[in-house]
Design a protein around this motif. Structure first.
Motif, PDB file in Angstrom:
ATOM      1  N   LEU A  59      -2.322   7.039   0.738  1.00 23.67           N
ATOM      2  CA  LEU A  59      -2.494   6.182   1.912  1.00 23.67           C
ATOM      3  C   LEU A  59      -1.393   6.373   2.952  1.00 23.67           C
ATOM      4  O   LEU A  59      -1.302   5.600   3.905  1.00 23.67           O
ATOM      5  N   GLY A  78       0.830  -1.206   0.000  1.00 20.54           N
ATOM      6  CA  GLY A  78       0.000   0.000   0.000  1.00 20.54           C
ATOM      7  C   GLY A  78       0.855   1.242   0.000  1.00 20.54           C
ATOM      8  O   GLY A  78       0.789   2.035   0.932  1.00 20.54           O
ATOM      9  N   THR A 106      -6.180  -2.499   4.809  1.00 22.72           N
ATOM     10  CA  THR A 106      -6.106  -3.341   3.613  1.00 22.72           C
ATOM     11  C   THR A 106      -7.286  -3.067   2.693  1.00 22.72           C
ATOM     12  O   THR A 106      -7.142  -3.048   1.466  1.00 22.72           O
ATOM     13  N   ARG A 115      -6.503   0.014   0.832  1.00 22.89           N
ATOM     14  CA  ARG A 115      -5.554  -0.298  -0.247  1.00 22.89           C
ATOM     15  C   ARG A 115      -6.246  -0.990  -1.403  1.00 22.89           C
ATOM     16  O   ARG A 115      -5.875  -0.806  -2.565  1.00 22.89           O
TER      17      ARG A 115
END
Length: 193
Positions: free
Chosen positions: A33, A28, A53, A56
């Motif tokens: 992010l 990521g 997650t 991502r």
């Protein structure tokens, strides 16, 4: 977007990762992010495991739309209330939606508009508003969302000026809602962007 309780949110996130197992360990490193992995998501009430997650996964061409759907449900407690997770997710959603290389940009903008609408202060003297949305003192996540919008105002303004969204420019109504999230006093005084 349907409304789910905490157990259903956990199950939805787990189901997403069963369908897209390769994403559980995907890198990521997208600039939008930055800081996501360092956020202590486990300290947020009702926050399912796997939110970093899932954020991502929004970058993935194949799974991005499904990730957005699951994330939308996780970030809401009802059709009238954002969850406590929304304020923590907003910086990443704003930065992702401002990035031209994100396939789900239009959906992210829609989610930002919903967050902006639902984080607006409620007039305590308006019984109808209080009945639908509850009092601000009972929903601190609204104020936290407003703070996140204000803290990321420059990225949100860049998004509002971007004419390259896949579904075309942001509608005038959505644009006003997002500007109001960034500069509520501007609309309270009658000025229009």
């Amino acid at each position: 977007m349907c409304v789910m309780d905490a157990a259903a949110k956990e199950a939805a996130v787990a189901r997403f990762f069963r369908e897209y197992p390769r994403l559980e360990h995907a890198a990521g490193d997208h600039p939008a992010l930055l800081g996501c992995a360092e956020t202590d998501w486990s300290q947020i009430p009702g926050c399912p495991a796997g939110i970093p997650t899932l954020l991502r996964a929004l970058l993935d061409e194949e799974a991005g739309n499904e990730a957005l759907s699951v994330l939308g449900n996780v970030l809401m407690n009802s059709v009238f209330h954002v969850s406590a997770v929304m304020p923590a997710a907003l910086p990443f959603l704003i930065r992702l939606s401002a990035a031209p290389d994100i396939a789900v940009r239009a959906g992210l903008v829609d989610l930002l508009v919903i967050a902006a609408e639902l984080s607006a202060p409620v007039d305590a003297d308006d019984e109808h508003q209080v009945l639908l949305f509850g009092k601000d003192c009972d929903h601190p996540e609204r104020e936290w969302c407003r703070a996140a919008f204000a803290a990321h105002a420059s990225a949100l303004r860049a998004l509002l000026e971007d004419e390259t969204l896949p579904d075309g420019p942001i509608t005038a109504e959505d644009r006003e809602c997002l500007f109001n999230a960034v500069e509520p006093q501007r609309y309270a005084s009658g000025q229009v962007a």
